[in-house]
Motif scaffolding. Sequence first.
Motif, mmCIF file in Angstrom:
data_model
loop_
_atom_site.group_PDB
_atom_site.id
_atom_site.type_symbol
_atom_site.label_atom_id
_atom_site.label_comp_id
_atom_site.label_asym_id
_atom_site.label_seq_id
_atom_site.Cartn_x
_atom_site.Cartn_y
_atom_site.Cartn_z
ATOM 1 N N ILE A 24 6.817 70.396 53.588
ATOM 2 C CA ILE A 24 7.474 69.622 54.652
ATOM 3 C C ILE A 24 7.126 70.175 56.030
ATOM 4 N N SER A 25 6.974 71.506 56.101
ATOM 5 C CA SER A 25 6.714 72.112 57.405
ATOM 6 C C SER A 25 5.343 71.725 57.957
ATOM 7 N N PHE A 26 4.462 71.184 57.088
ATOM 8 C CA PHE A 26 3.146 70.734 57.570
ATOM 9 C C PHE A 26 3.102 69.226 57.801
ATOM 10 N N LEU A 27 4.209 68.544 57.459
ATOM 11 C CA LEU A 27 4.269 67.097 57.668
ATOM 12 C C LEU A 27 5.125 66.800 58.893
ATOM 13 N N SER A 31 13.216 61.530 58.768
ATOM 14 C CA SER A 31 14.392 60.848 58.240
ATOM 15 C C SER A 31 14.625 61.327 56.814
ATOM 16 N N PRO A 32 15.859 61.220 56.311
ATOM 17 C CA PRO A 32 16.133 61.713 54.953
ATOM 18 C C PRO A 32 15.612 60.789 53.867
ATOM 19 N N PHE A 33 14.975 59.673 54.211
ATOM 20 C CA PHE A 33 14.540 58.728 53.190
ATOM 21 C C PHE A 33 13.134 59.039 52.710
ATOM 22 N N PRO A 34 12.862 58.779 51.420
ATOM 23 C CA PRO A 34 11.516 59.049 50.920
ATOM 24 C C PRO A 34 10.525 58.107 51.578
ATOM 25 N N GLY A 35 9.302 58.566 51.719
ATOM 26 C CA GLY A 35 8.290 57.717 52.334
ATOM 27 C C GLY A 35 7.049 58.535 52.587
ATOM 28 N N ALA A 36 6.033 57.918 53.133
ATOM 29 C CA ALA A 36 4.800 58.637 53.434
ATOM 30 C C ALA A 36 4.884 59.154 54.865
ATOM 31 N N TYR A 37 4.892 60.481 54.980
ATOM 32 C CA TYR A 37 4.975 61.060 56.315
ATOM 33 C C TYR A 37 3.625 61.661 56.678
ATOM 34 N N PRO A 38 3.217 61.545 57.942
ATOM 35 C CA PRO A 38 1.889 62.029 58.332
ATOM 36 C C PRO A 38 1.763 63.552 58.243
ATOM 37 N N PHE A 39 0.551 63.988 57.885
ATOM 38 C CA PHE A 39 0.235 65.410 57.845
ATOM 39 C C PHE A 39 -0.140 65.854 59.252
ATOM 40 N N PHE A 252 13.365 67.299 60.344
ATOM 41 C CA PHE A 252 13.345 68.157 59.161
ATOM 42 C C PHE A 252 12.118 69.064 59.129
ATOM 43 N N SER A 253 10.983 68.543 59.564
ATOM 44 C CA SER A 253 9.756 69.340 59.500
ATOM 45 C C SER A 253 9.814 70.522 60.448
ATOM 46 N N SER A 254 10.288 70.254 61.655
ATOM 47 C CA SER A 254 10.414 71.333 62.621
ATOM 48 C C SER A 254 11.378 72.393 62.089
ATOM 49 N N GLY A 255 12.472 71.933 61.465
ATOM 50 C CA GLY A 255 13.425 72.871 60.879
ATOM 51 C C GLY A 255 12.793 73.703 59.781
ATOM 52 N N ALA A 256 11.993 73.063 58.919
ATOM 53 C CA ALA A 256 11.360 73.781 57.818
ATOM 54 C C ALA A 256 10.393 74.838 58.348
ATOM 55 N N ALA A 257 9.648 74.479 59.409
ATOM 56 C CA ALA A 257 8.712 75.439 59.989
ATOM 57 C C ALA A 257 9.474 76.639 60.554
ATOM 58 N N LEU A 258 10.577 76.363 61.244
ATOM 59 C CA LEU A 258 11.417 77.437 61.787
ATOM 60 C C LEU A 258 11.923 78.342 60.664
ATOM 61 N N ALA A 259 12.380 77.698 59.573
ATOM 62 C CA ALA A 259 12.895 78.468 58.451
ATOM 63 C C ALA A 259 11.807 79.373 57.897
ATOM 64 N N TYR A 260 10.566 78.868 57.839
ATOM 65 C CA TYR A 260 9.496 79.712 57.312
ATOM 66 C C TYR A 260 9.146 80.862 58.236
ATOM 67 N N LEU A 261 9.313 80.651 59.534
ATOM 68 C CA LEU A 261 9.119 81.779 60.452
ATOM 69 C C LEU A 261 10.150 82.870 60.155
ATOM 70 N N THR A 262 11.391 82.455 59.818
ATOM 71 C CA THR A 262 12.412 83.434 59.434
ATOM 72 C C THR A 262 11.990 84.182 58.180
ATOM 73 N N VAL A 263 11.444 83.434 57.213
ATOM 74 C CA VAL A 263 11.008 84.076 55.974
ATOM 75 C C VAL A 263 9.958 85.142 56.269
ATOM 76 N N VAL A 264 8.993 84.798 57.131
ATOM 77 C CA VAL A 264 7.942 85.760 57.477
ATOM 78 C C VAL A 264 8.568 87.015 58.076
ATOM 79 N N ALA A 265 9.537 86.821 58.982
ATOM 80 C CA ALA A 265 10.169 87.968 59.622
ATOM 81 C C ALA A 265 10.894 88.827 58.589
ATOM 82 N N VAL A 266 11.622 88.172 57.668
ATOM 83 C CA VAL A 266 12.363 88.935 56.656
ATOM 84 C C VAL A 266 11.397 89.701 55.753
#
Lengths: 285, 272
Positions: A24-27, A31-39, A252-266
């Motif tokens: 998700i962090s690369f897309l 919106s919370p609905f399923p669908g094709a989201y751009p990469f 959601f994507s921006s949030g996922a990317a942020l979350a992964y930055l936290t993972v890297v830090a941890v």
Amino acid sequence: MLLLPAALVVFGVVLWPAGRALVISFLDVDSPFPGAYPFVGLRNYTDILGNPRFWAAAQHTLYFTVASTTLEVVLGLGLAHLLAAPMRFRWLFRAIVILPWALPTIVNGAMWRWILNAEYGALNALLTQLHLMGDYRSWLGSDPFLALNMVVVADVWKNTSLVAFFLLAGLSAIPAELGEAARIDGAGSFRVFWRITLPLLRPTLAAVLVLRVIEAFKVFDIVYVMTGGGPASGTQTITFLTYLQAFSAQRFSSGAALAYLTVVAVLMLALIYLRLLRQQEMRAS
Amino acid sequence: MRRTLGALTASTLILAPFLWLIVSSIAGQTDLLERPLHWWPEHVTLSRYREIFTGHEGVAAQFRSAMLNSLIVGAGTVVISVSVGTLGGYALARLTFPLRRTTLLSFLVTYMLPPIVLIIPLYLLMARFGLLDTKLGLIIVYCSLATPFALWTMSTFFGSLPVELEEAARVDGCTRLGALVRVILPLARPGVVATTLFVFLLCWDEFLYALIFTSTSDAKTIPVAIAEFTGRNAVDFGLIAAGGVLAALPPVLLAVVLQRHLIAGLTTGSLK
């Protein structure tokens, strides 16, 4: 066979979502609905790294982590010594010390928010009645740095007892004879602490420090209930910012990317810790 | 003497905020808003507690249903994660199979993973399956927090039991499962008790998932109810305090009564 249920649960609700979040962090999911989201490749990451709000949140998180863990370990060390000491009503003292740990975090935050209330709070009342302060002040609502420090106070009040009980376990593993022998040889209590207790306690100290740092780094609930991130976003932490991005702004994507930055830090923190531990072992042998 | 003084100071600092919470929950509304503040209220009232237990509408009733939700979600998570963790923990402690150590470490890492990473995909998934704002949905996500933890603590606990006992049982004709049920599980009871407690407290305390995955009194847990009400502007703090005291009661009682179990579990589970 015995492991299968565990593997299923862990895979289903941990590994799969963790992998999915990375995708998700690369897309660009908005919106919370399923669908094709751009990469979009690394764009979510570069956007975050170029955003001053992220760096401000990183600063708050770092300050909160350093301030609260330092205080908790220093105070926890003192408290652990008191808990270990023989005294009357020790069971009662132990029961009292365990209280803050058992208090739910949200209740703790709500309690401190009430104590620090600008108009009716107990701290204002106490300080003015003792003539330590001329007038009531707003602890959480005006000065961002003061508010951040107050969040640290509330966190320290709650978590010092956990640290103290961890260190108590470490202390009771140190043979009492060592201290006694040193005392017979003429060492004062300060020297005994500095030369014998502290070095022997180092593995426990390191472990509890890392645990607390990782917890503090993820801090969210106490900030949410005490300040809501304010004033002037001055208490927004990284997890708080992630929450806002993903669930208030639906990015959601921006949030996922942020979350992964936290993972890297941890993960980096964990690696530094392992490195330190190995160096210590090498020096010891 | 110095120690007694230290213990007294520490106890005062710990008890004062807590006592103030209790006093606020029974003080009359006018007492709470007085300036200068009286430290002991003129009107003492238990009406807020009565309202929470018997009220039919408003915030008090919400507190009650939230507490009930917290209980159900906590119990459900305990049942799943502790049974799964006990079986898995035993396997990790006793059986040898490829990648055993890697599996164990990966469970520990998942436990350290910031929950916010898992929340986004889980939220999208739950939305698709209509599990948002249900107790079942919350139980499922709480298992993601609790199962790695239960596995880790139970495998440490099983590891500390002597292998010879099972070997003896198996020589006497028990199957591996038979040995687990008849010999090991009774011995592992303290470990199971400690793990159960921790998982329950974890669920009772959890906030971030509950905030995001619930929205009505169908599934909202007690931390969410308290946080939501605290965030509003015109606030009856006495009622929050009463809700807070009630929310604190189960964990505080458990912690004080089962002190020894908790401390032992706390240190073996996470340090070794």
